[in-house]
Design a protein around this motif. Sequence first.
Motif, mmCIF file in Angstrom:
data_model
loop_
_atom_site.group_PDB
_atom_site.id
_atom_site.type_symbol
_atom_site.label_atom_id
_atom_site.label_comp_id
_atom_site.label_asym_id
_atom_site.label_seq_id
_atom_site.Cartn_x
_atom_site.Cartn_y
_atom_site.Cartn_z
ATOM 1 N N GLN A 1 41.177 36.742 48.179
ATOM 2 C CA GLN A 1 41.090 37.619 46.999
ATOM 3 C C GLN A 1 39.751 38.334 47.096
ATOM 4 O OE1 GLN A 1 43.253 38.152 44.373
ATOM 5 N NE2 GLN A 1 41.825 39.567 43.372
ATOM 6 N N LEU A 2 39.790 39.624 47.437
ATOM 7 C CA LEU A 2 38.534 40.355 47.631
ATOM 8 C C LEU A 2 37.746 40.405 46.327
ATOM 9 C CD1 LEU A 2 39.628 43.448 49.791
ATOM 10 C CD2 LEU A 2 38.756 41.225 50.564
ATOM 11 N N ARG A 3 36.414 40.164 46.445
ATOM 12 C CA ARG A 3 35.525 40.311 45.292
ATOM 13 C C ARG A 3 34.422 41.299 45.700
ATOM 14 N NH1 ARG A 3 32.712 35.552 43.736
ATOM 15 N NH2 ARG A 3 31.877 36.803 42.009
ATOM 16 N N SER B 1 39.750 32.568 46.869
ATOM 17 C CA SER B 1 38.322 32.919 46.841
ATOM 18 C C SER B 1 38.098 34.157 47.694
ATOM 19 C CB SER B 1 37.485 31.763 47.389
ATOM 20 O OG SER B 1 37.436 31.851 48.813
ATOM 21 N N GLY B 2 36.823 34.532 47.821
ATOM 22 C CA GLY B 2 36.477 35.718 48.600
ATOM 23 C C GLY B 2 36.519 35.463 50.093
ATOM 24 N N ASP B 3 36.900 34.241 50.496
ATOM 25 C CA ASP B 3 37.071 33.933 51.927
ATOM 26 C C ASP B 3 38.511 33.443 52.134
ATOM 27 O OD1 ASP B 3 34.248 34.363 52.687
ATOM 28 O OD2 ASP B 3 33.921 32.712 51.247
ATOM 29 N N HIS C 1 43.763 42.391 45.975
ATOM 30 C CA HIS C 1 42.669 43.257 45.513
ATOM 31 C C HIS C 1 43.022 43.897 44.180
ATOM 32 C CE1 HIS C 1 39.443 46.546 46.356
ATOM 33 N NE2 HIS C 1 38.919 45.466 45.778
ATOM 34 N N GLN C 2 43.612 43.086 43.303
ATOM 35 C CA GLN C 2 43.884 43.586 41.954
ATOM 36 C C GLN C 2 43.122 42.721 40.957
ATOM 37 O OE1 GLN C 2 47.584 45.389 40.798
ATOM 38 N NE2 GLN C 2 48.569 44.536 42.631
ATOM 39 N N ALA C 3 42.760 43.311 39.817
ATOM 40 C CA ALA C 3 41.948 42.596 38.831
ATOM 41 C C ALA C 3 42.724 41.438 38.220
ATOM 42 C CB ALA C 3 41.548 43.568 37.712
ATOM 43 N N ALA D 1 30.057 37.864 36.399
ATOM 44 C CA ALA D 1 31.234 37.172 35.832
ATOM 45 C C ALA D 1 32.480 37.822 36.412
ATOM 46 C CB ALA D 1 31.251 37.279 34.312
ATOM 47 N N GLY D 2 33.400 37.014 36.933
ATOM 48 C CA GLY D 2 34.583 37.595 37.576
ATOM 49 C C GLY D 2 34.134 38.457 38.737
#
Lengths: 367, 367
Positions: B68-70, B54-56, B38-40, A334-335
């Motif tokens: 947005q890095l995950r 997204s992560g891409d 890269h912040q929550a 999640a997240g």
Amino acid sequence: MSQILTFLGKGGTGRSTLAVAAARAAAQQGRRVLLVGHQAGPGLEMLLGGIPLSGDPVTIAANLSVVQLRTTQLLEQNWTAAKELEAQYVRTPFFREIYGQELGVLPGMDQALALEALRRYDASGQYDCILYDGPGDLTTLRAFGIPEVASWYWRRASKAFLGSDLAKTLRPFAEPLLRSVSNVEFASLEDLPDRMGGMTNILEQGRQAIADPRRVLVHLVTTLDPIAIQTARYLWGSAQMVGLTVGGLWVTPIGSAEVPAAEFAPLTVRALPTRQGSDWSGLEAAVGGMFTVPDVPPPLAIDEGSRTVKLFIPGFTKAQIELSQSGPELTITAGDQRRNLFLPPSLAGRQVTGAKFQEPFLLISFG
Amino acid sequence: MSQILTFLGKGGTGRSTLAVAAARAAAQQGRRVLLVGHQAGPGLEMLLGGIPLSGDPVTIAANLSVVQLRTTQLLEQNWTAAKELEAQYVRTPFFREIYGQELGVLPGMDQALALEALRRYDASGQYDCILYDGPGDLTTLRAFGIPEVASWYWRRASKAFLGSDLAKTLRPFAEPLLRSVSNVEFASLEDLPDRMGGMTNILEQGRQAIADPRRVLVHLVTTLDPIAIQTARYLWGSAQMVGLTVGGLWVTPIGSAEVPAAEFAPLTVRALPTRQGSDWSGLEAAVGGMFTVPDVPPPLAIDEGSRTVKLFIPGFTKAQIELSQSGPELTITAGDQRRNLFLPPSLAGRQVTGAKFQEPFLLISFG
């Protein structure tokens, strides 16, 4: 045993101010309090009126001590302990060639050493409550997630390794090799894990403490800025994914947006007064009840009778949640967090037959 | 190759806002820009007007992409790469029993995987500049410190281990054991490090990039709040301890204190306008020159002629700095960071004869 409190929220929302106010109020009520600072720079010293802090607790008022964690110092202390362990287990130790004063800090060491420091202060029995003023974002949750996640890696990697061809190839070497280098008495390789059980016990104790709000409780902090409000919501759900219980939302009166209380139900939402210079009395009066275990759903509820697992994951949408099953374990993402649940025997062998997410609950049922 | 910019400062000082403004301005000037969040939480999405990230990388305007890095996603991608490496080097791999989708996140993984992602985007040649909007505190500096600190651990631990009795005891097992489990062709144990040189090369390339302000540059951000100002100063000194060059200090107009420009000399101190809702033009105009290499002292200057080492460490007092020498290495501790300097041959065998700290410089002389 103490109750450990920590605070989550966007930077600049007043987390440190709330931590200081709660520490002062608790000390005035006669609790033995340790305030643990773990943010970069002199901020906590300045908030406390310039009192010089160090890596060892200093008493600044009746019942109130404060420590500013320094990873370089914790690293030296723990390296000394590691060398003692090595000397105990390894016949020809080599750590002694490397000095604690040389050790550089790699990512992750801040969190692991901070959690170890909290564990030691908690075990000391000197404090009724410990307030941890850390980075207050995912970095803090990664630290509190160590016991559960590290246990998973230990369990999963050792199972995969011991069952592999690689292990079979190495086996003939392993026993003579271990006997030639280690002082540990062991009959066969199988009873080694028990001989070295210390680590897994510490992780399990940590996992249980974090899952018990009487032992570890989190509070959310925001201002009246829309981004701060949504970041608090995100961190609320992220805290559940680590098994932490959130006690409430505290609002610092900066900004003009409205806090959508419904989006934070069932948490209590409390407005904080502005601190008047060095007069903390208004804030101290406002933080009552901070240590009370809240009436909120647990992060995780396993009902073996109805063969369901229920997770409380507020702040996320259905699209942000993934679920998979592998053998006796469920994996929930999640997240930007992942939780591996080790199912009780009664559910471990059963297939998931249904999973329904109706915010804020994910309900998983088994055949 | 790109120029990577990142921002340090207390939370809530406007780091993300400055990163977005600088990214927009650079893209409008025709540079190919990647903004890396890269912040929550949803903060960056909200700042960008609700564009789903997204992560891409997604392109949101001409020349401007945002990612947005995950960590959970980066972990899966890098686990797949690790399995390929294992299959290449290990005759009977066992990683395949563990799936990327199961992997939980331990402290440090966020930073290591973020640095690896920046390295990949940089090496792609697709971007002239990459702006990294990370936690902006010691956590970010721990990430940029990985190349130098990890190289030290690799160098120091392998030297200590190879010279130890433990290694002598293990040696007879090592060669047959490695031949039975690995696919790597090697004549003897001594030529193994070269055979597996990839990692040390990557670390050295990273170390050199971080030490070159044309490649990696940091900016400080503060408001007019005294704690934010002193936190910026602390992070300024901390950045030098990682070998990073700081380009300037940017002041968000919130609060009432004065920024003591003298305490930040020789950095340029620039006031930022307030953003008017979704009108970024004022900020975009104010962030000119952000990519320019500043005229400031280098973090580290080694002068073999005069046999001196000079470190630029602003923001710390004499009491906060420790120096020790061990063989060919100097260890400097400042604030909560430690730097191990590997001296050139002409200085490595010489004794330190003097060390003088006159803020902001530590001058070390050799016999």
